[in-house]
Design a protein around this motif. Structure first.
Motif, mmCIF file in Angstrom:
data_model
loop_
_atom_site.group_PDB
_atom_site.id
_atom_site.type_symbol
_atom_site.label_atom_id
_atom_site.label_comp_id
_atom_site.label_asym_id
_atom_site.label_seq_id
_atom_site.Cartn_x
_atom_site.Cartn_y
_atom_site.Cartn_z
ATOM 1 N N MET A 16 0.843 -1.188 0.000
ATOM 2 C CA MET A 16 0.000 0.000 0.000
ATOM 3 C C MET A 16 0.884 1.246 0.000
ATOM 4 O O MET A 16 1.754 1.395 0.832
ATOM 5 N N ARG A 71 -5.663 5.739 0.945
ATOM 6 C CA ARG A 71 -6.579 5.808 2.082
ATOM 7 C C ARG A 71 -6.249 6.987 2.985
ATOM 8 O O ARG A 71 -6.222 6.860 4.209
ATOM 9 N N TRP A 114 -11.377 3.640 -2.256
ATOM 10 C CA TRP A 114 -9.968 3.320 -2.077
ATOM 11 C C TRP A 114 -9.387 2.714 -3.337
ATOM 12 O O TRP A 114 -10.039 1.929 -4.024
ATOM 13 N N GLY A 140 -7.862 0.452 -5.901
ATOM 14 C CA GLY A 140 -7.769 -1.004 -6.033
ATOM 15 C C GLY A 140 -8.961 -1.781 -5.516
ATOM 16 O O GLY A 140 -9.015 -2.991 -5.674
ATOM 17 N N ALA A 141 -9.931 -1.117 -4.938
ATOM 18 C CA ALA A 141 -11.101 -1.837 -4.404
ATOM 19 C C ALA A 141 -11.701 -2.693 -5.524
ATOM 20 O O ALA A 141 -11.988 -2.194 -6.614
ATOM 21 N N THR A 142 -11.877 -3.971 -5.249
ATOM 22 C CA THR A 142 -12.254 -4.882 -6.333
ATOM 23 C C THR A 142 -13.693 -4.698 -6.782
ATOM 24 O O THR A 142 -13.998 -4.923 -7.958
ATOM 25 N N GLU A 143 -14.580 -4.282 -5.873
ATOM 26 C CA GLU A 143 -15.956 -4.101 -6.336
ATOM 27 C C GLU A 143 -16.042 -2.864 -7.219
ATOM 28 O O GLU A 143 -16.897 -2.780 -8.102
ATOM 29 N N ALA A 193 -14.801 -4.203 -10.558
ATOM 30 C CA ALA A 193 -15.773 -5.115 -11.160
ATOM 31 C C ALA A 193 -16.990 -4.359 -11.682
ATOM 32 O O ALA A 193 -17.511 -4.662 -12.746
ATOM 33 N N ARG A 217 -17.059 -1.090 -12.389
ATOM 34 C CA ARG A 217 -16.613 -0.018 -13.299
ATOM 35 C C ARG A 217 -17.243 1.327 -12.930
ATOM 36 O O ARG A 217 -17.501 2.173 -13.794
ATOM 37 N N LYS A 218 -17.488 1.499 -11.636
ATOM 38 C CA LYS A 218 -18.110 2.735 -11.181
ATOM 39 C C LYS A 218 -17.354 3.279 -9.977
ATOM 40 O O LYS A 218 -16.646 2.547 -9.285
#
Lengths: 369, 158
Positions: B1, B6, B73, B75-78, B81, B83-84
Protein backbone atom coordinates in the motif's frame (compact mmCIF):
# COMPACT_ATOMS: atom_id res chain seq x y z
CA UNK A 1 -78.61 -17.42 -11.60
CA UNK A 2 -76.53 -16.30 -14.58
CA UNK A 3 -72.84 -15.56 -14.27
CA UNK A 4 -73.57 -11.89 -14.76
CA UNK A 5 -76.08 -11.91 -11.90
CA UNK A 6 -73.60 -13.79 -9.75
CA UNK A 7 -71.02 -11.12 -10.40
CA UNK A 8 -73.46 -8.32 -9.60
CA UNK A 9 -74.42 -10.07 -6.38
CA UNK A 10 -70.76 -10.46 -5.49
CA UNK A 11 -70.13 -6.78 -6.08
CA UNK A 12 -72.71 -5.96 -3.41
CA UNK A 13 -70.86 -8.17 -0.96
CA UNK A 14 -68.00 -6.27 0.76
CA UNK A 15 -66.04 -9.46 1.38
CA UNK A 16 -66.42 -10.55 -2.23
CA UNK A 17 -65.26 -7.16 -3.48
CA UNK A 18 -61.92 -7.74 -1.82
CA UNK A 19 -61.63 -11.09 -3.55
CA UNK A 20 -62.57 -9.62 -6.93
CA UNK A 21 -60.00 -6.85 -6.56
CA UNK A 22 -57.39 -9.48 -5.81
CA UNK A 23 -58.38 -11.45 -8.91
CA UNK A 24 -58.06 -8.35 -11.08
CA UNK A 25 -54.70 -7.63 -9.36
CA UNK A 26 -55.86 -4.11 -8.56
CA UNK A 27 -53.62 -2.49 -11.17
CA UNK A 28 -52.77 -2.71 -14.85
CA UNK A 29 -49.38 -4.33 -15.33
CA UNK A 30 -46.80 -2.73 -17.54
CA UNK A 31 -44.45 -5.49 -18.58
CA UNK A 32 -43.48 -9.05 -17.76
CA UNK A 33 -40.71 -9.55 -15.26
CA UNK A 34 -38.49 -12.56 -15.57
CA UNK A 35 -36.02 -14.30 -13.30
CA UNK A 36 -32.33 -13.94 -13.94
CA UNK A 37 -31.00 -15.83 -16.95
CA UNK A 38 -27.45 -15.49 -15.63
CA UNK A 39 -28.45 -17.81 -12.78
CA UNK A 40 -29.72 -20.34 -15.31
CA UNK A 41 -26.37 -20.37 -17.12
CA UNK A 42 -24.16 -20.14 -14.02
CA UNK A 43 -26.05 -21.50 -11.02
CA UNK A 44 -25.21 -19.36 -7.99
CA UNK A 45 -23.49 -20.76 -4.93
CA UNK A 46 -23.76 -19.20 -1.52
CA UNK A 47 -20.50 -18.29 0.18
CA UNK A 48 -19.64 -16.55 3.40
CA UNK A 49 -16.75 -14.35 4.40
CA UNK A 50 -14.72 -17.28 5.72
CA UNK A 51 -14.31 -18.45 2.12
CA UNK A 52 -13.18 -15.06 0.86
CA UNK A 53 -9.90 -13.23 0.89
CA UNK A 54 -9.16 -9.64 1.82
CA UNK A 55 -6.46 -7.23 0.75
CA UNK A 56 -4.08 -5.16 2.85
CA UNK A 57 -4.83 -2.24 0.51
CA UNK A 58 -8.62 -2.01 0.70
CA UNK A 59 -11.67 -3.57 2.32
CA UNK A 60 -13.18 -5.33 -0.68
CA UNK A 61 -13.57 -9.10 -0.76
CA UNK A 62 -12.58 -11.60 -3.41
CA UNK A 63 -12.80 -15.36 -3.66
CA UNK A 64 -9.82 -17.12 -5.13
CA UNK A 65 -10.62 -19.69 -7.80
CA UNK A 66 -8.19 -22.36 -8.88
CA UNK A 67 -7.81 -23.36 -12.51
CA UNK A 68 -7.00 -26.82 -13.76
CA UNK A 69 -3.20 -27.26 -14.12
CA UNK A 70 -1.73 -28.11 -17.50
CA UNK A 71 -0.27 -31.54 -18.22
CA UNK A 72 0.72 -33.70 -21.12
CA UNK A 73 2.15 -37.12 -21.95
CA UNK A 74 4.76 -38.21 -24.43
CA UNK A 75 6.34 -41.29 -25.95
CA UNK A 76 9.64 -42.12 -24.24
CA UNK A 77 12.17 -44.72 -25.22
CA UNK A 78 13.23 -47.36 -22.77
CA UNK A 79 16.33 -45.37 -21.93
CA UNK A 80 14.71 -41.98 -22.13
CA UNK A 81 13.31 -39.66 -19.50
CA UNK A 82 10.22 -37.50 -19.42
CA UNK A 83 10.13 -33.75 -19.58
CA UNK A 84 10.18 -31.97 -16.23
CA UNK A 85 6.99 -30.21 -15.27
CA UNK A 86 7.23 -27.90 -12.27
CA UNK A 87 3.70 -27.90 -10.92
CA UNK A 88 2.05 -24.54 -10.97
CA UNK A 89 -1.67 -23.98 -10.69
CA UNK A 90 -3.23 -20.74 -11.85
CA UNK A 91 -5.66 -18.77 -9.73
CA UNK A 92 -8.02 -15.92 -10.36
CA UNK A 93 -9.87 -13.65 -7.94
CA UNK A 94 -13.64 -13.40 -8.25
CA UNK A 95 -14.62 -9.93 -7.03
CA UNK A 96 -17.83 -9.13 -5.20
CA UNK A 97 -20.09 -6.19 -5.75
CA UNK A 98 -23.47 -4.93 -4.58
CA UNK A 99 -26.59 -4.53 -6.66
CA UNK A 100 -29.12 -2.26 -5.04
CA UNK A 101 -32.64 -1.15 -5.84
CA UNK A 102 -33.92 2.42 -5.68
CA UNK A 103 -34.62 3.77 -2.21
CA UNK A 104 -38.43 3.91 -2.36
CA UNK A 105 -40.08 6.51 -0.18
CA UNK A 106 -43.57 7.88 0.47
CA UNK A 107 -45.44 9.56 3.31
CA UNK A 108 -47.76 7.05 4.97
CA UNK A 109 -50.81 9.21 4.29
CA UNK A 110 -50.24 8.98 0.54
CA UNK A 111 -50.29 5.20 0.64
CA UNK A 112 -53.97 5.52 1.42
CA UNK A 113 -54.54 6.81 -2.12
CA UNK A 114 -53.77 3.38 -3.57
CA UNK A 115 -56.35 0.62 -3.68
CA UNK A 116 -53.69 -2.09 -4.05
CA UNK A 117 -50.58 -2.80 -1.99
CA UNK A 118 -48.23 -0.63 -4.02
CA UNK A 119 -45.42 -1.04 -1.55
CA UNK A 120 -45.66 -4.81 -1.76
CA UNK A 121 -45.70 -4.70 -5.54
CA UNK A 122 -42.54 -2.59 -5.58
CA UNK A 123 -40.93 -4.87 -3.05
CA UNK A 124 -41.52 -7.86 -5.32
CA UNK A 125 -40.51 -6.02 -8.47
CA UNK A 126 -37.25 -4.71 -7.08
CA UNK A 127 -36.09 -8.29 -6.53
CA UNK A 128 -36.54 -8.88 -10.26
CA UNK A 129 -34.89 -5.53 -10.98
CA UNK A 130 -31.81 -6.70 -9.11
CA UNK A 131 -31.87 -9.84 -11.24
CA UNK A 132 -31.90 -7.69 -14.36
CA UNK A 133 -28.75 -5.87 -13.34
CA UNK A 134 -27.19 -9.27 -12.64
CA UNK A 135 -28.05 -10.26 -16.17
CA UNK A 136 -26.66 -7.04 -17.56
CA UNK A 137 -23.34 -7.55 -15.83
CA UNK A 138 -23.25 -11.18 -16.96
CA UNK A 139 -23.97 -10.17 -20.56
CA UNK A 140 -21.22 -7.56 -20.51
CA UNK A 141 -18.74 -10.15 -19.18
CA UNK A 142 -19.59 -12.86 -21.73
CA UNK A 143 -19.36 -10.34 -24.54
CA UNK A 144 -15.95 -9.20 -23.26
CA UNK A 145 -14.87 -12.85 -23.13
CA UNK A 146 -15.80 -13.65 -26.74
CA UNK A 147 -14.37 -10.40 -28.07
CA UNK A 148 -11.07 -10.96 -26.20
CA UNK A 149 -10.60 -14.37 -27.84
CA UNK A 150 -11.75 -13.03 -31.18
CA UNK A 151 -9.10 -10.28 -31.06
CA UNK A 152 -6.43 -12.81 -30.02
CA UNK A 153 -7.27 -15.02 -32.99
CA UNK A 154 -6.97 -12.06 -35.34
CA UNK A 155 -3.42 -11.13 -34.53
CA UNK A 156 -4.09 -9.54 -31.18
CA UNK A 157 -6.05 -6.66 -32.67
CA UNK A 158 -9.74 -5.82 -32.67
CA UNK A 159 -10.80 -6.72 -36.20
CA UNK A 160 -14.12 -5.74 -37.69
CA UNK A 161 -16.40 -8.73 -38.23
CA UNK A 162 -19.08 -7.87 -40.76
CA UNK A 163 -20.43 -9.21 -44.03
CA UNK A 164 -18.12 -7.03 -46.07
CA UNK A 165 -15.01 -8.26 -44.27
CA UNK A 166 -16.11 -11.88 -44.54
CA UNK A 167 -16.61 -11.53 -48.29
CA UNK A 168 -13.23 -9.88 -48.73
CA UNK A 169 -9.93 -11.37 -49.76
CA UNK A 170 -8.59 -11.70 -46.20
CA UNK A 171 -11.65 -12.43 -44.04
CA UNK A 172 -11.28 -12.25 -40.28
CA UNK A 173 -11.02 -15.47 -38.35
CA UNK A 174 -14.33 -16.40 -36.73
CA UNK A 175 -12.81 -17.99 -33.65
CA UNK A 176 -15.28 -17.17 -30.91
CA UNK A 177 -17.87 -15.21 -32.86
CA UNK A 178 -19.61 -16.51 -35.96
CA UNK A 179 -22.04 -14.78 -38.26
CA UNK A 180 -25.33 -16.40 -39.20
CA UNK A 181 -25.79 -17.63 -42.73
CA UNK A 182 -28.18 -14.85 -43.75
CA UNK A 183 -26.02 -12.20 -42.04
CA UNK A 184 -22.88 -13.46 -43.73
CA UNK A 185 -24.40 -13.00 -47.19
CA UNK A 186 -26.20 -9.72 -46.53
CA UNK A 187 -25.66 -6.97 -49.07
CA UNK A 188 -24.95 -4.30 -46.45
CA UNK A 189 -23.46 -4.17 -42.94
CA UNK A 190 -26.28 -3.27 -40.58
CA UNK A 191 -27.74 -4.15 -37.21
CA UNK A 192 -30.89 -5.61 -38.76
CA UNK A 193 -31.52 -9.00 -37.14
CA UNK A 194 -32.12 -11.85 -39.57
CA UNK A 195 -33.92 -15.10 -38.69
CA UNK A 196 -31.84 -17.82 -37.08
CA UNK A 197 -31.27 -20.83 -39.33
CA UNK A 198 -30.58 -24.39 -38.28
CA UNK A 199 -27.02 -24.32 -39.71
CA UNK A 200 -26.34 -21.21 -37.56
CA UNK A 201 -26.89 -23.21 -34.38
CA UNK A 202 -24.60 -25.94 -35.64
CA UNK A 203 -21.88 -23.40 -36.54
CA UNK A 204 -22.15 -21.95 -33.04
CA UNK A 205 -21.87 -25.34 -31.38
CA UNK A 206 -18.84 -26.20 -33.48
CA UNK A 207 -16.96 -23.18 -32.12
CA UNK A 208 -16.91 -24.92 -28.75
CA UNK A 209 -16.93 -28.53 -29.87
CA UNK A 210 -13.87 -27.88 -32.02
CA UNK A 211 -11.78 -26.69 -29.08
CA UNK A 212 -11.90 -29.72 -26.82
CA UNK A 213 -14.93 -28.33 -25.08
CA UNK A 214 -18.56 -29.32 -25.36
CA UNK A 215 -21.45 -26.99 -25.89
CA UNK A 216 -24.07 -27.52 -23.22
CA UNK A 217 -26.49 -24.61 -23.24
CA UNK A 218 -27.74 -21.94 -25.62
CA UNK A 219 -28.91 -18.48 -24.57
CA UNK A 220 -31.09 -16.38 -26.85
CA UNK A 221 -33.92 -13.90 -26.78
CA UNK A 222 -37.52 -14.93 -27.27
CA UNK A 223 -37.52 -12.80 -30.40
CA UNK A 224 -34.82 -14.97 -31.97
CA UNK A 225 -36.44 -18.07 -30.55
CA UNK A 226 -39.68 -17.26 -32.35
CA UNK A 227 -37.85 -17.59 -35.68
CA UNK A 228 -37.31 -21.27 -34.94
CA UNK A 229 -41.02 -21.65 -35.52
CA UNK A 230 -40.32 -20.61 -39.10
CA UNK A 231 -38.04 -23.60 -39.68
CA UNK A 232 -39.44 -25.84 -42.36
CA UNK A 233 -40.01 -29.55 -42.61
CA UNK A 234 -36.51 -29.83 -44.00
CA UNK A 235 -35.18 -28.54 -40.68
CA UNK A 236 -37.65 -30.20 -38.33
CA UNK A 237 -38.98 -33.28 -40.02
CA UNK A 238 -42.71 -33.83 -40.55
CA UNK A 239 -43.44 -35.01 -37.02
CA UNK A 240 -41.99 -31.99 -35.22
CA UNK A 241 -43.29 -29.67 -37.90
CA UNK A 242 -46.86 -30.82 -37.40
CA UNK A 243 -46.48 -30.56 -33.62
CA UNK A 244 -45.01 -27.07 -33.65
CA UNK A 245 -47.62 -25.65 -35.96
CA UNK A 246 -50.23 -26.46 -33.30
CA UNK A 247 -48.41 -26.38 -29.98
CA UNK A 248 -45.26 -24.45 -30.73
CA UNK A 249 -41.87 -25.87 -29.80
CA UNK A 250 -42.29 -27.57 -26.42
CA UNK A 251 -39.15 -29.64 -26.15
CA UNK A 252 -36.47 -28.95 -23.56
CA UNK A 253 -33.67 -29.42 -26.05
CA UNK A 254 -32.79 -27.83 -29.35
CA UNK A 255 -30.47 -29.88 -31.55
CA UNK A 256 -29.52 -31.77 -28.42
CA UNK A 257 -28.65 -28.70 -26.36
CA UNK A 258 -30.46 -27.14 -23.43
CA UNK A 259 -31.57 -23.61 -24.03
CA UNK A 260 -32.52 -20.53 -22.05
CA UNK A 261 -34.60 -17.85 -23.67
CA UNK A 262 -35.27 -14.43 -22.30
CA UNK A 263 -37.69 -11.59 -22.90
CA UNK A 264 -35.15 -9.08 -21.61
CA UNK A 265 -34.35 -7.78 -25.07
CA UNK A 266 -32.97 -4.56 -23.66
CA UNK A 267 -30.21 -6.56 -21.99
CA UNK A 268 -29.60 -9.50 -24.30
CA UNK A 269 -30.31 -7.73 -27.55
CA UNK A 270 -31.97 -9.68 -30.36
CA UNK A 271 -29.50 -11.11 -32.83
CA UNK A 272 -27.06 -12.26 -30.14
CA UNK A 273 -27.05 -15.99 -29.34
CA UNK A 274 -24.51 -17.46 -26.95
CA UNK A 275 -23.39 -21.04 -26.39
CA UNK A 276 -21.85 -22.17 -23.13
CA UNK A 277 -20.13 -25.20 -21.73
CA UNK A 278 -21.24 -26.65 -18.44
CA UNK A 279 -20.69 -24.26 -15.51
CA UNK A 280 -17.58 -25.96 -14.12
CA UNK A 281 -15.75 -25.09 -17.34
CA UNK A 282 -17.15 -21.58 -17.53
CA UNK A 283 -16.88 -19.61 -14.31
CA UNK A 284 -18.37 -18.85 -10.98
CA UNK A 285 -21.37 -17.06 -9.60
CA UNK A 286 -21.32 -16.50 -5.86
CA UNK A 287 -23.90 -14.98 -3.55
CA UNK A 288 -22.27 -13.41 -0.52
CA UNK A 289 -25.48 -11.93 0.83
CA UNK A 290 -28.83 -12.82 -0.68
CA UNK A 291 -31.55 -10.22 -1.06
CA UNK A 292 -31.75 -8.01 2.01
CA UNK A 293 -34.42 -5.44 2.70
CA UNK A 294 -34.17 -2.33 4.75
CA UNK A 295 -37.39 -0.53 5.72
CA UNK A 296 -37.63 2.51 7.91
CA UNK A 297 -40.18 5.05 9.01
CA UNK A 298 -39.10 8.53 10.03
CA UNK A 299 -42.08 10.41 11.42
CA UNK A 300 -44.55 9.79 8.56
CA UNK A 301 -42.06 8.99 5.78
CA UNK A 302 -41.75 5.32 4.91
CA UNK A 303 -38.76 4.24 2.88
CA UNK A 304 -37.32 0.90 1.82
CA UNK A 305 -34.53 -0.50 -0.29
CA UNK A 306 -33.25 -3.95 -1.28
CA UNK A 307 -29.78 -5.13 -2.19
CA UNK A 308 -27.77 -8.24 -2.94
CA UNK A 309 -24.02 -8.94 -2.85
CA UNK A 310 -22.74 -11.16 -5.64
CA UNK A 311 -19.50 -12.24 -7.20
CA UNK A 312 -19.49 -13.24 -10.84
CA UNK A 313 -16.61 -14.17 -13.09
CA UNK A 314 -16.16 -15.76 -16.52
CA UNK A 315 -12.95 -17.52 -15.56
CA UNK A 316 -12.45 -19.55 -18.72
CA UNK A 317 -13.19 -17.18 -21.57
CA UNK A 318 -12.94 -20.04 -24.07
CA UNK A 319 -16.11 -21.61 -22.68
CA UNK A 320 -18.50 -19.14 -24.27
CA UNK A 321 -19.08 -18.44 -27.97
CA UNK A 322 -21.38 -16.13 -29.86
CA UNK A 323 -23.57 -16.21 -32.92
CA UNK A 324 -24.46 -12.88 -34.51
CA UNK A 325 -27.59 -12.77 -36.64
CA UNK A 326 -26.85 -9.33 -38.06
CA UNK A 327 -24.32 -8.39 -40.69
CA UNK A 328 -22.77 -5.38 -39.00
CA UNK A 329 -19.65 -5.19 -36.85
CA UNK A 330 -20.22 -5.59 -33.11
CA UNK A 331 -16.61 -5.31 -32.00
CA UNK A 332 -15.40 -2.30 -30.05
CA UNK A 333 -14.28 -0.84 -33.39
CA UNK A 334 -18.00 -0.35 -34.14
CA UNK A 335 -17.22 0.01 -37.83
CA UNK A 336 -20.90 0.11 -38.78
CA UNK A 337 -22.13 2.17 -35.81
CA UNK A 338 -24.47 -0.54 -34.58
CA UNK A 339 -22.94 -1.14 -31.15
CA UNK A 340 -25.68 0.71 -29.32
CA UNK A 341 -28.28 -1.58 -30.94
CA UNK A 342 -26.56 -4.85 -30.09
CA UNK A 343 -25.15 -4.26 -26.61
CA UNK A 344 -27.07 -3.99 -23.32
CA UNK A 345 -28.77 -0.69 -22.72
CA UNK A 346 -27.57 1.58 -19.92
CA UNK A 347 -28.78 0.68 -16.42
CA UNK A 348 -30.94 3.76 -16.30
CA UNK A 349 -32.68 2.76 -19.54
CA UNK A 350 -33.60 -0.77 -18.51
CA UNK A 351 -37.19 -1.82 -17.97
CA UNK A 352 -38.56 1.16 -19.85
CA UNK A 353 -42.25 1.52 -19.39
CA UNK A 354 -44.59 0.26 -22.06
CA UNK A 355 -47.63 2.23 -20.96
CA UNK A 356 -48.08 5.85 -21.92
CA UNK A 357 -50.76 6.63 -19.37
CA UNK A 358 -48.60 9.29 -17.78
CA UNK A 359 -48.52 11.09 -21.12
CA UNK A 360 -52.29 10.97 -21.31
CA UNK A 361 -52.40 8.14 -23.83
CA UNK A 362 -55.10 5.78 -22.72
CA UNK A 363 -58.46 5.20 -24.33
CA UNK A 364 -61.17 6.32 -24.13
CA UNK A 365 -59.76 9.61 -22.94
CA UNK A 366 -61.76 11.43 -20.32
CA UNK A 367 -61.10 14.57 -18.36
CA UNK A 368 -61.91 14.69 -14.67
CA UNK A 369 -62.24 17.97 -12.86
CA UNK B 1 0.00 0.00 0.00
CA UNK B 2 1.45 3.37 -1.04
CA UNK B 3 1.71 6.03 1.65
CA UNK B 4 -0.86 8.14 -0.15
CA UNK B 5 -3.56 5.45 -0.20
CA UNK B 6 -6.58 5.81 2.08
CA UNK B 7 -5.67 9.31 3.18
CA UNK B 8 -9.00 11.06 2.53
CA UNK B 9 -11.25 10.98 5.56
CA UNK B 10 -14.66 12.56 6.04
CA UNK B 11 -14.74 13.57 9.69
CA UNK B 12 -18.30 14.86 9.92
CA UNK B 13 -21.09 13.93 9.33
CA UNK B 14 -21.38 10.14 8.91
CA UNK B 15 -21.79 8.94 5.36
CA UNK B 16 -25.53 8.48 5.65
CA UNK B 17 -25.81 12.24 6.15
CA UNK B 18 -24.31 12.92 2.73
CA UNK B 19 -25.50 12.46 -0.82
CA UNK B 20 -23.32 9.67 -2.22
CA UNK B 21 -23.67 8.68 -5.85
CA UNK B 22 -22.12 5.72 -7.67
CA UNK B 23 -21.53 6.62 -11.31
CA UNK B 24 -19.80 5.19 -14.36
CA UNK B 25 -16.28 6.33 -15.19
CA UNK B 26 -15.36 7.25 -18.74
CA UNK B 27 -12.02 5.43 -18.57
CA UNK B 28 -11.99 2.20 -16.56
CA UNK B 29 -8.17 2.34 -16.50
CA UNK B 30 -8.58 4.97 -13.77
CA UNK B 31 -9.76 2.15 -11.52
CA UNK B 32 -6.85 -0.19 -12.23
CA UNK B 33 -4.47 0.28 -9.28
CA UNK B 34 -1.48 -0.74 -11.40
CA UNK B 35 -2.42 1.04 -14.61
CA UNK B 36 0.45 2.29 -16.75
CA UNK B 37 -1.96 3.96 -19.18
CA UNK B 38 -3.34 6.56 -16.78
CA UNK B 39 -2.62 7.59 -13.20
CA UNK B 40 -4.98 5.48 -11.09
CA UNK B 41 -7.50 7.37 -8.96
CA UNK B 42 -7.02 7.70 -5.24
CA UNK B 43 -9.58 8.74 -2.66
CA UNK B 44 -9.76 12.49 -2.23
CA UNK B 45 -9.33 13.28 -5.91
CA UNK B 46 -11.96 15.37 -7.63
CA UNK B 47 -14.05 14.07 -10.53
CA UNK B 48 -16.35 15.79 -12.97
CA UNK B 49 -19.02 14.67 -15.40
CA UNK B 50 -18.18 14.67 -19.08
CA UNK B 51 -20.55 15.22 -22.00
CA UNK B 52 -21.63 11.55 -21.90
CA UNK B 53 -22.59 11.71 -18.24
CA UNK B 54 -19.57 9.73 -17.05
CA UNK B 55 -16.96 10.72 -14.52
CA UNK B 56 -13.52 11.93 -15.52
CA UNK B 57 -10.62 13.25 -13.46
CA UNK B 58 -11.08 16.97 -12.88
CA UNK B 59 -8.78 19.46 -14.57
CA UNK B 60 -7.73 23.08 -14.11
CA UNK B 61 -9.39 23.88 -17.44
CA UNK B 62 -12.77 22.95 -15.93
CA UNK B 63 -12.33 24.77 -12.63
CA UNK B 64 -15.53 26.70 -13.22
CA UNK B 65 -17.64 23.54 -13.17
CA UNK B 66 -18.72 21.49 -10.16
CA UNK B 67 -16.42 18.68 -9.09
CA UNK B 68 -17.01 15.88 -6.62
CA UNK B 69 -14.76 14.05 -4.21
CA UNK B 70 -13.95 10.40 -4.85
CA UNK B 71 -14.34 8.23 -1.73
CA UNK B 72 -13.24 4.88 -3.19
CA UNK B 73 -9.97 3.32 -2.08
CA UNK B 74 -7.48 2.57 -4.83
CA UNK B 75 -7.77 -1.00 -6.03
CA UNK B 76 -11.10 -1.84 -4.40
CA UNK B 77 -12.25 -4.88 -6.33
CA UNK B 78 -15.96 -4.10 -6.34
CA UNK B 79 -15.07 -0.75 -7.88
CA UNK B 80 -13.09 -2.49 -10.61
CA UNK B 81 -15.77 -5.12 -11.16
CA UNK B 82 -18.63 -2.61 -11.33
CA UNK B 83 -16.61 -0.02 -13.30
CA UNK B 84 -18.11 2.73 -11.18
CA UNK B 85 -16.89 5.23 -8.61
CA UNK B 86 -18.72 6.68 -5.61
CA UNK B 87 -18.49 10.44 -5.19
CA UNK B 88 -19.96 12.86 -2.67
CA UNK B 89 -22.47 14.91 -4.58
CA UNK B 90 -24.09 16.90 -1.84
CA UNK B 91 -24.12 17.92 1.76
CA UNK B 92 -21.60 19.95 3.69
CA UNK B 93 -18.83 17.92 5.25
CA UNK B 94 -15.56 18.31 7.11
CA UNK B 95 -12.66 16.23 5.80
CA UNK B 96 -8.91 15.64 5.84
CA UNK B 97 -7.05 15.20 2.56
CA UNK B 98 -3.50 14.86 1.30
CA UNK B 99 -4.50 15.79 -2.25
CA UNK B 100 -3.66 19.46 -1.95
CA UNK B 101 -0.94 21.81 -3.09
CA UNK B 102 0.20 25.39 -2.75
CA UNK B 103 0.10 27.46 0.45
CA UNK B 104 -3.44 27.39 1.84
CA UNK B 105 -4.26 29.93 4.52
CA UNK B 106 -6.48 29.41 7.52
CA UNK B 107 -10.08 30.04 6.44
CA UNK B 108 -8.92 30.57 2.88
CA UNK B 109 -11.02 29.53 -0.11
CA UNK B 110 -10.00 26.44 -2.06
CA UNK B 111 -10.48 25.49 -5.70
CA UNK B 112 -9.95 22.37 -7.78
CA UNK B 113 -6.87 22.16 -9.97
CA UNK B 114 -4.46 19.70 -11.52
CA UNK B 115 -1.73 19.51 -8.90
CA UNK B 116 1.45 17.51 -8.45
CA UNK B 117 3.04 16.71 -5.14
CA UNK B 118 5.42 14.14 -3.68
CA UNK B 119 2.83 13.57 -0.97
CA UNK B 120 0.67 11.65 -3.41
CA UNK B 121 3.27 10.14 -5.70
CA UNK B 122 4.58 13.10 -7.73
CA UNK B 123 1.96 12.62 -10.42
CA UNK B 124 -0.80 14.92 -11.68
CA UNK B 125 -3.96 14.58 -9.65
CA UNK B 126 -7.16 16.60 -9.31
CA UNK B 127 -7.00 18.18 -5.87
CA UNK B 128 -7.34 21.37 -3.87
CA UNK B 129 -5.26 24.54 -3.97
CA UNK B 130 -5.81 28.11 -2.77
CA UNK B 131 -8.56 29.65 -4.85
CA UNK B 132 -7.76 32.09 -7.62
CA UNK B 133 -10.39 31.96 -10.37
CA UNK B 134 -12.11 28.60 -10.07
CA UNK B 135 -15.32 27.55 -8.32
CA UNK B 136 -14.92 27.62 -4.52
CA UNK B 137 -14.86 24.00 -3.40
CA UNK B 138 -14.27 24.63 0.31
CA UNK B 139 -12.49 26.50 3.04
CA UNK B 140 -9.32 25.54 4.93
CA UNK B 141 -10.14 24.77 8.55
CA UNK B 142 -6.90 23.24 9.80
CA UNK B 143 -3.56 23.68 8.07
CA UNK B 144 -1.30 20.71 7.22
CA UNK B 145 1.51 21.87 9.50
CA UNK B 146 -0.55 20.99 12.55
CA UNK B 147 -2.52 18.16 10.99
CA UNK B 148 0.09 15.60 10.04
CA UNK B 149 0.47 16.93 6.51
CA UNK B 150 -3.24 16.68 5.75
CA UNK B 151 -5.35 19.72 4.89
CA UNK B 152 -8.61 19.86 6.84
CA UNK B 153 -11.35 21.66 4.97
CA UNK B 154 -15.08 22.16 5.02
CA UNK B 155 -16.74 21.46 1.68
CA UNK B 156 -18.72 24.37 0.27
CA UNK B 157 -20.30 23.07 -2.93
CA UNK B 158 -23.84 22.29 -1.80
Amino acid sequence: MSVHEQLLNQLDNPAAKTKIAAEFKGYIRDHLRETSYAEAVLPPQTVDKSECQVSVNHDSLVKIENLEPGSRAMVVNFRGQPRANFIRGQRVAVPFLTIMSDMFEKPEQEFLAYSYPIGKVLEQNCVKDIGEIQDREFTIHIESAVQALQAEANGGAVTALNATALAGGAPPVEFSVVKGELARTAATDTGVVLPIQRPDVVSLMKLLDGNRLESDLLLMTSVDWDDILQWTSEDNGDKVQSETVVNGYKYNLLLGKRYVRTIKTDILRPGNVYAFTSPDFLGRFYVLNNIKFYIDKVINLIKFVAWKDIGMSIVNIASVRKLELYSGDATSADTDSILSQVTPKAESDLGAQNNRAGAGEFFPQTVTF
Amino acid sequence: MAIYDRQFEILRPTLDGLLMATEDVADVNLLDPTSSTVVPLIDGELLQFDATGKLVRGTTANQGQPAFFNVEWRGATEVQAGRKVTVVMGGTFLADTIVWAGAPTLGGELEMATINNARFGTVDRAGLQPQSSGLVMGYAIKLPAINGGRLQFIQALV
